[in-house]
Write a protein that holds these residues in place. Structure first.
Motif, PDB file in Angstrom:
ATOM      1  N   SER A  31       0.604  -1.255  -0.084  1.00 16.68           N
ATOM      2  CA  SER A  31      -0.116  -0.010   0.092  1.00 16.68           C
ATOM      3  C   SER A  31       0.865   1.067  -0.017  1.00 16.68           C
ATOM      4  O   SER A  31       1.040   2.039   0.974  1.00 16.68           O
ATOM      5  CB  SER A  31      -0.743  -0.106   1.238  1.00 16.68           C
ATOM      6  N   ARG A  32       1.429   1.823  -1.295  1.00 14.69           N
ATOM      7  CA  ARG A  32       2.395   2.571  -1.302  1.00 14.69           C
ATOM      8  C   ARG A  32       1.924   4.046  -1.194  1.00 14.69           C
ATOM      9  O   ARG A  32       0.596   4.235  -1.213  1.00 14.69           O
ATOM     10  CB  ARG A  32       3.134   2.573  -2.463  1.00 14.69           C
ATOM     11  N   LEU A  33       2.585   4.980  -0.938  1.00 17.98           N
ATOM     12  CA  LEU A  33       2.358   6.498  -0.886  1.00 17.98           C
ATOM     13  C   LEU A  33       2.859   6.950  -2.283  1.00 17.98           C
ATOM     14  O   LEU A  33       4.128   6.647  -2.571  1.00 17.98           O
ATOM     15  CB  LEU A  33       2.780   7.123   0.367  1.00 17.98           C
ATOM     16  N   ASP A  34       2.207   7.763  -2.890  1.00 17.34           N
ATOM     17  CA  ASP A  34       2.784   8.382  -4.091  1.00 17.34           C
ATOM     18  C   ASP A  34       3.915   9.223  -3.697  1.00 17.34           C
ATOM     19  O   ASP A  34       4.145   9.797  -2.757  1.00 17.34           O
ATOM     20  CB  ASP A  34       1.708   9.331  -4.534  1.00 17.34           C
ATOM     21  N   ALA A  35       4.816   9.198  -4.652  1.00 24.98           N
ATOM     22  CA  ALA A  35       6.303   9.899  -4.453  1.00 24.98           C
ATOM     23  C   ALA A  35       6.317  11.323  -5.155  1.00 24.98           C
ATOM     24  O   ALA A  35       5.362  11.521  -5.970  1.00 24.98           O
ATOM     25  CB  ALA A  35       7.304   8.981  -5.051  1.00 24.98           C
ATOM     26  N   GLY A  36       7.107  12.112  -4.512  1.00 25.29           N
ATOM     27  CA  GLY A  36       7.419  13.241  -5.164  1.00 25.29           C
ATOM     28  C   GLY A  36       8.485  13.696  -5.660  1.00 25.29           C
ATOM     29  O   GLY A  36       9.658  13.453  -5.032  1.00 25.29           O
ATOM     30  N   TYR A  37       8.875  13.902  -7.041  1.00 24.51           N
ATOM     31  CA  TYR A  37      10.454  14.213  -7.578  1.00 24.51           C
ATOM     32  C   TYR A  37      10.447  15.598  -7.961  1.00 24.51           C
ATOM     33  O   TYR A  37       9.495  16.087  -8.746  1.00 24.51           O
ATOM     34  CB  TYR A  37      10.502  13.135  -8.841  1.00 24.51           C
ATOM     35  N   GLY A  38      11.468  16.189  -7.720  1.00 27.35           N
ATOM     36  CA  GLY A  38      11.793  17.317  -8.213  1.00 27.35           C
ATOM     37  C   GLY A  38      13.037  17.499  -9.222  1.00 27.35           C
ATOM     38  O   GLY A  38      13.935  16.520  -8.903  1.00 27.35           O
ATOM     39  N   GLN A  59       2.351   7.457 -12.956  1.00 28.73           N
ATOM     40  CA  GLN A  59       1.689   8.754 -13.287  1.00 28.73           C
ATOM     41  C   GLN A  59       0.969   9.396 -12.035  1.00 28.73           C
ATOM     42  O   GLN A  59       0.761  10.587 -12.148  1.00 28.73           O
ATOM     43  CB  GLN A  59       0.562   8.350 -14.319  1.00 28.73           C
ATOM     44  N   SER A  60       1.038   8.278 -11.146  1.00 29.59           N
ATOM     45  CA  SER A  60       0.531   9.312  -9.763  1.00 29.59           C
ATOM     46  C   SER A  60       1.424   9.664  -9.010  1.00 29.59           C
ATOM     47  O   SER A  60       0.847  10.578  -8.078  1.00 29.59           O
ATOM     48  CB  SER A  60      -0.329   7.970  -9.031  1.00 29.59           C
ATOM     49  N   ASP A  61       2.605   9.537  -9.473  1.00 28.18           N
ATOM     50  CA  ASP A  61       3.735  10.343  -8.602  1.00 28.18           C
ATOM     51  C   ASP A  61       3.891  11.724  -9.139  1.00 28.18           C
ATOM     52  O   ASP A  61       3.518  11.941 -10.274  1.00 28.18           O
ATOM     53  CB  ASP A  61       5.101   9.532  -8.822  1.00 28.18           C
ATOM     54  N   THR A  62       4.133  12.503  -8.130  1.00 25.56           N
ATOM     55  CA  THR A  62       4.348  13.966  -8.517  1.00 25.56           C
ATOM     56  C   THR A  62       5.638  14.357  -8.930  1.00 25.56           C
ATOM     57  O   THR A  62       6.823  13.908  -8.641  1.00 25.56           O
ATOM     58  CB  THR A  62       3.935  14.926  -7.289  1.00 25.56           C
ATOM     59  N   MET A  63       5.615  15.310 -10.068  1.00 22.74           N
ATOM     60  CA  MET A  63       7.054  15.792 -10.506  1.00 22.74           C
ATOM     61  C   MET A  63       7.047  17.244 -10.609  1.00 22.74           C
ATOM     62  O   MET A  63       6.039  17.598 -11.214  1.00 22.74           O
ATOM     63  CB  MET A  63       7.474  15.102 -12.268  1.00 22.74           C
ATOM     64  N   VAL A  64       7.691  18.025  -9.966  1.00 23.39           N
ATOM     65  CA  VAL A  64       7.871  19.304 -10.081  1.00 23.39           C
ATOM     66  C   VAL A  64       9.160  19.873 -10.641  1.00 23.39           C
ATOM     67  O   VAL A  64      10.306  19.357 -10.008  1.00 23.39           O
ATOM     68  CB  VAL A  64       7.819  20.020  -8.599  1.00 23.39           C
ATOM     69  N   ILE A  65       9.092  20.975 -11.502  1.00 23.07           N
ATOM     70  CA  ILE A  65      10.372  21.070 -12.300  1.00 23.07           C
ATOM     71  C   ILE A  65      10.585  22.719 -12.049  1.00 23.07           C
ATOM     72  O   ILE A  65       9.600  23.275 -11.836  1.00 23.07           O
ATOM     73  CB  ILE A  65      10.227  21.050 -13.813  1.00 23.07           C
ATOM     74  N   HIS A  66      11.942  22.962 -12.277  1.00 23.75           N
ATOM     75  CA  HIS A  66      12.335  24.335 -12.539  1.00 23.75           C
ATOM     76  C   HIS A  66      13.468  24.580 -13.185  1.00 23.75           C
ATOM     77  O   HIS A  66      14.437  23.928 -13.223  1.00 23.75           O
ATOM     78  CB  HIS A  66      12.545  25.011 -11.049  1.00 23.75           C
ATOM     79  N   GLY A  81       4.081  16.864 -20.335  1.00 21.45           N
ATOM     80  CA  GLY A  81       2.930  16.706 -19.542  1.00 21.45           C
ATOM     81  C   GLY A  81       2.902  15.930 -17.939  1.00 21.45           C
ATOM     82  O   GLY A  81       4.035  15.176 -17.666  1.00 21.45           O
ATOM     83  N   ASN A  82       1.714  16.142 -17.360  1.00 27.50           N
ATOM     84  CA  ASN A  82       1.916  15.889 -15.910  1.00 27.50           C
ATOM     85  C   ASN A  82       3.016  16.200 -15.016  1.00 27.50           C
ATOM     86  O   ASN A  82       3.523  15.431 -14.453  1.00 27.50           O
ATOM     87  CB  ASN A  82       1.851  14.068 -15.754  1.00 27.50           C
ATOM     88  N   VAL A  83       3.333  17.473 -15.176  1.00 34.10           N
ATOM     89  CA  VAL A  83       4.362  18.100 -14.423  1.00 34.10           C
ATOM     90  C   VAL A  83       3.617  19.302 -13.838  1.00 34.10           C
ATOM     91  O   VAL A  83       2.754  19.931 -14.355  1.00 34.10           O
ATOM     92  CB  VAL A  83       5.594  18.237 -14.960  1.00 34.10           C
ATOM     93  N   GLU A  84       4.374  19.885 -12.706  1.00 34.82           N
ATOM     94  CA  GLU A  84       4.102  21.134 -12.145  1.00 34.82           C
ATOM     95  C   GLU A  84       5.259  22.145 -12.296  1.00 34.82           C
ATOM     96  O   GLU A  84       6.401  21.548 -12.002  1.00 34.82           O
ATOM     97  CB  GLU A  84       3.687  21.121 -10.599  1.00 34.82           C
ATOM     98  N   ILE A  85       5.185  23.128 -12.708  1.00 35.09           N
ATOM     99  CA  ILE A  85       6.172  24.234 -12.677  1.00 35.09           C
ATOM    100  C   ILE A  85       6.350  25.046 -11.509  1.00 35.09           C
ATOM    101  O   ILE A  85       5.086  25.732 -11.190  1.00 35.09           O
ATOM    102  CB  ILE A  85       6.022  25.076 -14.000  1.00 35.09           C
ATOM    103  N   ALA A  86       7.427  24.794 -10.717  1.00 31.81           N
ATOM    104  CA  ALA A  86       7.708  25.698  -9.554  1.00 31.81           C
ATOM    105  C   ALA A  86       8.235  27.017  -9.978  1.00 31.81           C
ATOM    106  O   ALA A  86       8.885  27.409 -10.928  1.00 31.81           O
ATOM    107  CB  ALA A  86       8.537  25.047  -8.552  1.00 31.81           C
ATOM    108  N   LYS A  87       7.724  27.861  -9.177  1.00 34.00           N
ATOM    109  CA  LYS A  87       8.259  29.369  -9.361  1.00 34.00           C
ATOM    110  C   LYS A  87       9.688  29.655  -8.965  1.00 34.00           C
ATOM    111  O   LYS A  87      10.330  30.546  -9.374  1.00 34.00           O
ATOM    112  CB  LYS A  87       7.530  30.335  -8.447  1.00 34.00           C
ATOM    113  N   ASN A  88      10.296  28.928  -7.908  1.00 39.85           N
ATOM    114  CA  ASN A  88      11.413  28.992  -7.650  1.00 39.85           C
ATOM    115  C   ASN A  88      11.999  27.602  -7.039  1.00 39.85           C
ATOM    116  O   ASN A  88      11.357  26.803  -6.816  1.00 39.85           O
ATOM    117  CB  ASN A  88      11.875  29.835  -6.364  1.00 39.85           C
TER     118      ASN A  88
END
Length: 341
Positions: A31-38, A59-66, A81-88
């Motif tokens: 029962s894994r938790l979704d991971a977050g990659y920057g 696909q359920s894992d988060t990816m944040v880029i800058h 696709g499926n990424v979030e753009i960080a302000k900093n």
């Protein structure tokens, strides 16, 4: 974090207690938790690396880029696709627990981590209150890397490892990079797990800064081998030998090396090598100058006196300064020497 391969169970044991019970997380549970990659730094190497990472993680894992260039992050988000753009960069670290950096120079690494680590509240106040794993894939000097690692560890906000890579833009795009890692033995499993999503080999060379030291030693040797190959091919052809025949002989004899076999500087000898494309693409002379300079600096810091490196640096500097050689693959030294094309 979570396991992305079946080999991650030991990692859960090694890293589960680093941030205390409140941040404990199992890597071996179903029962894994979704991971977050920057991912910070979407240059010629970082862009395809990040692309491969996004493709390999669930696909359920988060990816944040800058990146310092907003147009690059917008392009990446549109293409992948499926990424979030960080302000900093601080936002990247706040929202994810595994952060990769691919940056050009030592001062860029210093600046990014200065912004990430202050204030030292990633675990206590950030939305994601888990210990961070910072994997720096930049090629910088060991002293700077050690300073950043010490700052990261002393602030108790995460673990920092150096993991420079070899394989160039082609290897980054194909996911066949070789990573050279400097990290504590009890943390290498998770590092290998992450880097294997972007490369073919992950070599643990020892404690922090070992990856960089190995990378710089390798590229120092590569820099010298390339010049020697350019000179040998130039002299042989000048003496009347056929370039292909000469290269075939060298590559079956004791002179064989990567520049003679895979990146031969004589146009037409190796299909698809930069030499056959007006020395376009490949590993730029300016990048070789940078790595050679870093190696020489590290030598000075360790009281090592290199004999050939300073001469090689002068040759690369001169080639990069020549109008018909500037901005090209480092095998263009053959042209600079007057080799027949």
């Amino acid at each position: 974090m979570r396991a992305v391969t079946a080999t991650a169970a030991p990692l859960g044991q090694a890293f589960s207690n680093l941030a205390g019970p409140a941040c404990r997380r199992s890597f071996a549970t179903s029962s894994r938790l979704d991971a977050g990659y920057g991912f910070i730094g979407l240059g010629r190497m970082g862009y395809p690396m990040a692309k491969n990472l996004r493709a390999k993680i669930p696909q359920s894992d988060t990816m944040v880029i800058h990146d310092v260039n907003p147009a690059v992050t917008e392009s990446f988000a549109k293409e992948v696709g499926n990424v979030e753009i960080a302000k900093n960069v601080r936002e990247v670290a706040e929202k994810t627990e595994t952060i990769l950096t691919v940056l050009p120079q030592p001062h860029h690494v210093q600046s990014v981590f200065h912004q990430i680590l202050k204030p030292p509240t990633l675990i206590t106040e950030a939305p994601n209150r888990r210990e961070r794993l910072f994997i720096d894939c930049s090629t910088i000097d060991p002293r700077t890397s050690s300073e950043v690692a010490n700052a990261t560890h002393s602030s108790q906000q995460g673990k920092f490892v150096d993991a420079p890579m070899s394989g160039g833009v082609v290897g980054a795009a194909a996911g066949t990079l070789t990573f050279m890692v400097g990290a504590p033995a009890d943390g290498i499993d998770r590092v290998r797990e992450v880097l294997s999503l972007m490369g073919r080999r992950v070599i643990h060379l020892g404690p922090p800064t070992s990856g960089l030291k190995g990378k710089l030693a390798n590229n120092y040797l590569l820099a010298l081998n390339n010049i020697a190959t350019c000179e040998a091919m130039h002299m042989g052809i000048k003496w009347g030998l056929d370039g292909q025949a000469l290269a075939d002989m060298i590559n079956s004899a004791t002179g064989k090396c990567w520049p003679s076999e895979a990146n031969n500087p004589v146009p037409g000898v190796v299909p698809n090598a930069p030499a056959g494309k007006d020395y376009e693409g490949g590993f730029g002379t300016s990048l070789m100058l940078k790595d050679l300079g870093l190696a020489l600096t590290a030598c000075a810091q360790a009281d090592v006196v290199p004999r050939l490196g300073p001469y090689a640096k002068d040759i690369y500097a001169a080639a990069e300064g020549a109008e018909d050689c500037k901005g090209r693959d480092f095998s263009v030294v053959y042209r600079y020497l007057g080799g027949k094309e």
